[in-house]
Design a protein around this motif. Structure first.
Motif, PDB file in Angstrom:
ATOM      1  N   UNK A  33      54.436  36.692  38.089  1.00  0.00           N
ATOM      2  CA  UNK A  33      55.378  35.569  38.050  1.00  0.00           C
ATOM      3  C   UNK A  33      54.708  34.204  37.931  1.00  0.00           C
ATOM      4  N   UNK A  34      53.494  34.060  38.442  1.00  0.00           N
ATOM      5  CA  UNK A  34      52.868  32.738  38.472  1.00  0.00           C
ATOM      6  C   UNK A  34      52.534  32.268  37.064  1.00  0.00           C
ATOM      7  N   UNK A  35      52.795  30.994  36.753  1.00  0.00           N
ATOM      8  CA  UNK A  35      52.403  30.474  35.427  1.00  0.00           C
ATOM      9  C   UNK A  35      50.889  30.361  35.320  1.00  0.00           C
ATOM     10  N   UNK A  36      50.389  30.522  34.120  1.00  0.00           N
ATOM     11  CA  UNK A  36      48.955  30.422  33.895  1.00  0.00           C
ATOM     12  C   UNK A  36      48.580  28.949  33.713  1.00  0.00           C
ATOM     13  N   UNK A  37      48.041  28.367  34.759  1.00  0.00           N
ATOM     14  CA  UNK A  37      47.597  26.978  34.703  1.00  0.00           C
ATOM     15  C   UNK A  37      46.364  26.815  35.589  1.00  0.00           C
ATOM     16  N   UNK A  38      45.903  25.599  35.734  1.00  0.00           N
ATOM     17  CA  UNK A  38      44.688  25.353  36.500  1.00  0.00           C
ATOM     18  C   UNK A  38      44.874  25.672  37.979  1.00  0.00           C
ATOM     19  N   UNK A  39      46.081  25.426  38.468  1.00  0.00           N
ATOM     20  CA  UNK A  39      46.322  25.682  39.892  1.00  0.00           C
ATOM     21  C   UNK A  39      46.238  27.176  40.205  1.00  0.00           C
ATOM     22  N   UNK A  40      46.867  28.013  39.391  1.00  0.00           N
ATOM     23  CA  UNK A  40      46.805  29.462  39.621  1.00  0.00           C
ATOM     24  C   UNK A  40      45.379  29.986  39.408  1.00  0.00           C
ATOM     25  N   UNK A  41      44.663  29.406  38.435  1.00  0.00           N
ATOM     26  CA  UNK A  41      43.263  29.794  38.250  1.00  0.00           C
ATOM     27  C   UNK A  41      42.424  29.414  39.464  1.00  0.00           C
ATOM     28  N   UNK A  42      42.711  28.252  40.049  1.00  0.00           N
ATOM     29  CA  UNK A  42      41.995  27.803  41.244  1.00  0.00           C
ATOM     30  C   UNK A  42      42.238  28.765  42.413  1.00  0.00           C
ATOM     31  N   UNK A  43      43.487  29.195  42.579  1.00  0.00           N
ATOM     32  CA  UNK A  43      43.812  30.144  43.652  1.00  0.00           C
ATOM     33  C   UNK A  43      43.108  31.479  43.408  1.00  0.00           C
ATOM     34  N   UNK A  44      43.106  31.954  42.169  1.00  0.00           N
ATOM     35  CA  UNK A  44      42.480  33.230  41.855  1.00  0.00           C
ATOM     36  C   UNK A  44      40.977  33.199  42.137  1.00  0.00           C
ATOM     37  N   UNK A  45      40.319  32.108  41.767  1.00  0.00           N
ATOM     38  CA  UNK A  45      38.881  31.978  42.024  1.00  0.00           C
ATOM     39  C   UNK A  45      38.592  31.988  43.517  1.00  0.00           C
ATOM     40  N   UNK A  46      39.416  31.292  44.285  1.00  0.00           N
ATOM     41  CA  UNK A  46      39.185  31.222  45.729  1.00  0.00           C
ATOM     42  C   UNK A  46      39.465  32.543  46.420  1.00  0.00           C
ATOM     43  N   UNK A  47      40.425  33.317  45.926  1.00  0.00           N
ATOM     44  CA  UNK A  47      40.663  34.646  46.487  1.00  0.00           C
ATOM     45  C   UNK A  47      39.449  35.540  46.256  1.00  0.00           C
ATOM     46  N   UNK A  48      38.880  35.473  45.074  1.00  0.00           N
ATOM     47  CA  UNK A  48      37.672  36.246  44.786  1.00  0.00           C
ATOM     48  C   UNK A  48      36.502  35.785  45.645  1.00  0.00           C
TER      49      UNK A  48
END
Length: 426
Positions: A236-251
């Motif tokens: 559901x999340x849009x592909x943008x810098x904010x979602x990329x930032x969250x994904x990097x931090x989860x990893x």
């Protein structure tokens, strides 16, 4: 332009040399790989073998059976549960060894029995007051030095001044053994007794229950939150810098050392929220912080493995995005999600550093009745026993490690079974 003169000819000397070199490199690489596997297997055998060699003795416990006369002049039924139970035991041992007449001999005789013997005698009398005035047969654990003597861990050839038991004490024990009073049954107390400062009666009951409550809290927090976060980020999340930032931090969180989560829990859960220290509730919340990134990553990988054609087919027949995810994609991805969750919980079960920081290494002599009672866990119990100066805890430490490894192997085997049983190939 013809460049055939510069190309290698099959069967020529340079081509054959390169071919032999290629095969040699391939064999060398295969040899390195086989050597690495062999080395890893040998190291595993050494580890497990050393644990079995030092820990198998803890799975049996030396007991001695004695005849105890419940003297009504010593035990008054009206004053129970108080009574001089140690004197009853001492009198019974003196009757077995009439030559032990001095006060020192009587004291040393009583040291044959574990410190729990008087309490087992008390419980026997409280369960049936009619035994007062009668002679009963009582089988109790021996103290740690005699347990080690029976298991061959005390060298009789060592000079007396360097042994924990003198010659006369060894002779008393040998007389009991020749009389058939000594036995070494399976040590069920290792699983049914809580911790104790006496090795012969120390057990893992409190740690097992504490680990259960901590893992239950961890699962109830990390499983729904992790799956929910993964579904939103992946579907559901849009592909943008904010979602990329969250994904990097989860990893990145999945690679953070566990001691950092322990410091975080100490500052937030105990310092700010005021939750009780040394409880499975705080331990489970701490482990949930560690497990959640693993659950999110595993769930997203499982969702990505579902072919896009399933989503497109569901959308083509009029299903909404939510119906596609929860009615079609999520059920198909559930085996992979469960596998990742179980592996994450198995990793959390073996964590020690965060639990030490929140105080789950306290000396607790009773098993917790709930997640708010003070408790230890299996890894911290191993740490406590490994740090104990008593020699009897050496074998119990190895036995506790074997129990922990057994749970980890069982959980990983369950994950492998679920993956092989329910996973679908596309």
């Amino acid at each position: 332009m013809n460049n055939s003169s510069h190309s290698p000819v099959i069967g020529s000397a340079p081509a054959a040399l390169r071919l032999r070199q290629r095969k040699r490199n391939q064999l060398l690489l295969q040899g390195f790989g086989a050597s690495a596997i062999l080395l890893a297997f040998v190291m595993l055998l050494i580890l497990v073998g050393s644990l079995l060699y030092s820990g198998y003795r803890a799975f049996t416990q030396t007991h001695v059976e004695i005849s105890v006369h419940i003297d009504p002049e010593i035990i008054d039924a009206e004053k129970l549960p108080r009574g001089n139970f140690r004197r009853l035991l001492q009198n019974s041992l003196v009757a077995e060894f009439p030559d032990a007449g001095s006060a020192k001999d009587k004291k040393q005789l009583l040291q044959i029995l574990s410190a729990s013997a008087q309490f087992e005698l008390r419980d026997l009398i409280l369960s049936d007051l009619l035994v007062i005035g009668q002679t009963v047969q009582l089988r109790v654990p021996v103290s740690d030095p005699y347990d080690q003597l029976n298991k061959g861990q005390i060298d009789r050839e060592t000079p007396e001044q360097h042994r924990r038991l003198n010659d006369r004490q060894i002779d008393w024990f040998d007389q009991l053994r020749r009389g058939g009073a000594v036995s070494a049954p399976l040590n069920t107390a290792l699983f049914t007794n809580p911790d104790s400062r006496f090795p012969e009666i120390a057990g893992l009951k409190g740690a097992l229950i504490g680990s259960f409550w901590a893992l239950l809290v961890c699962f109830l927090l990390s499983f729904p939150v992790g799956i929910g976060a993964a579904i939103y980020l992946e579907e559901f999340a849009p592909r943008n810098r904010f979602s990329d930032f969250i994904e990097v931090n989860i990893n990145n969180l999945a690679a953070v050392p566990s001691v950092v989560f322990g410091l975080l829990a100490l500052a937030v859960f105990i310092g700010w929220f005021g939750l009780p220290r040394s409880t499975p509730l705080v331990g489970g919340m701490t482990l949930a912080l560690m497990t959640m990134p693993t659950v999110i990553i595993a769930t997203r990988a499982a969702l990505k493995s579902i072919p896009g054609s399933i989503r497109e087919a569901a959308l083509a027949i009029g299903a909404s995005k939510q119906q596609v995810v929860f009615g079609h994609v999520l059920p198909l991805a559930m085996p992979g999600i469960l596998t990742g969750t179980i592996i994450g919980l198995a990793q959390a079960l073996g964590e020690t550093a965060p639990l030490l920081l929140i105080g789950m290494n306290a000396f607790i002599t009773s098993a917790p009745a709930g997640p708010l009672d003070s408790s230890t866990a299996l890894p911290t119990q191993i740490f406590i026993w490994a740090d104990s100066p008593e020699r009897g805890f050496v074998s119990r430490t190895s036995a506790a490690i074997l129990v922990l490894l057994g749970f980890l192997i069982a959980m990983n085997s369950l994950a492998i079974f679920l993956r092989s049983r329910f996973e679908r190939k596309w």
